[in-house]
Motif scaffolding. Structure first.
Motif, PDB file in Angstrom:
ATOM      1  N   SER A 145       0.840  -1.194   0.000  1.00  0.00           N
ATOM      2  CA  SER A 145       0.000   0.000   0.000  1.00  0.00           C
ATOM      3  C   SER A 145       0.873   1.240   0.000  1.00  0.00           C
ATOM      4  O   SER A 145       2.063   1.190   0.317  1.00  0.00           O
ATOM      5  N   GLN A 176      -8.253   1.893  -0.139  1.00  0.00           N
ATOM      6  CA  GLN A 176      -8.303   1.256   1.172  1.00  0.00           C
ATOM      7  C   GLN A 176      -8.620   2.353   2.189  1.00  0.00           C
ATOM      8  O   GLN A 176      -7.785   3.200   2.475  1.00  0.00           O
ATOM      9  N   GLN A 206      -3.974   0.305  -2.382  1.00  0.00           N
ATOM     10  CA  GLN A 206      -3.288  -0.978  -2.192  1.00  0.00           C
ATOM     11  C   GLN A 206      -3.306  -1.792  -3.478  1.00  0.00           C
ATOM     12  O   GLN A 206      -4.139  -1.575  -4.354  1.00  0.00           O
ATOM     13  N   ARG A 209      -5.183   5.985   1.059  1.00  0.00           N
ATOM     14  CA  ARG A 209      -4.332   4.801   0.987  1.00  0.00           C
ATOM     15  C   ARG A 209      -4.824   3.923  -0.159  1.00  0.00           C
ATOM     16  O   ARG A 209      -5.992   3.596  -0.252  1.00  0.00           O
ATOM     17  N   PHE A 268      -4.329  -0.557  -8.590  1.00  0.00           N
ATOM     18  CA  PHE A 268      -4.498  -0.267  -7.171  1.00  0.00           C
ATOM     19  C   PHE A 268      -5.976  -0.077  -6.853  1.00  0.00           C
ATOM     20  O   PHE A 268      -6.762   0.357  -7.701  1.00  0.00           O
TER      21      PHE A 268
END
Length: 155
Positions: free
Chosen positions: A106, A125, A140, A138, A122
């Motif tokens: 992340s 999160q 991940q 964020r 990605f």
């Protein structure tokens, strides 16, 4: 110009790592020093990129990997901000994470880059949060599908 990428110990290389990060984040990006250096530094794994030209070796970049898979503190000196440095540094971090059976990586991404990260595998999160006065999210990605293309300068 050749670059060497290696894992280094925070305690023995602290001064060198701090110099690079201070130059990029504190002086260039105006992130407060007390935020830049945190309690994760002694626990994280640190990577150092050294530029090798003729008989000289100059430290030019650093980054860290936390045990939960968070990549951060990617700092590259201005003269070395090129795809080769970022790719070498991040590929090293991804390989290190894979060796340690970290399945998901992340990064705390600035909001302007969220779509770019999504386009490169990605997913979001959590919710938007503030870090050093900057709105971030964020993002991940599984280690097995991590792509270095979206990265440039990151905190």
């Amino acid at each position: 110009m050749d670059y060497r990428v290696e894992q280094v110990d925070w305690h023995s290389q602290k001064t060198l790592l701090q110099q690079i990060r201070e130059r990029v984040f504190v002086y260039e990006l105006h992130i407060p020093k007390h935020i830049e250096f945190d309690n994760l530094d002694p626990l994280a794994q640190h990577i150092l990129v050294t530029c090798i030209t003729n008989d000289t070796q100059s430290p030019v970049a650093t980054g860290r990997l936390c045990s939960d898979g968070l990549i951060g503190r990617i700092a590259v000196l201005p003269a070395h901000r090129n795809r080769n440095v970022y790719k070498s540094l991040l590929n090293f971090i991804v390989a290190l994470a894979a060796e340690q059976n970290i399945e998901v990586l992340s990064i705390n991404c600035i909001l302007e880059e969220v779509e770019l990260f999504k386009q490169n595998g990605f997913s979001q999160q959590g919710n938007v949060f503030m870090e050093a006065g900057i709105a971030k999210l964020r993002m991940q990605c599984p280690v097995t599908s991590f792509e270095t293309r979206p990265f440039t300068l990151t905190h």
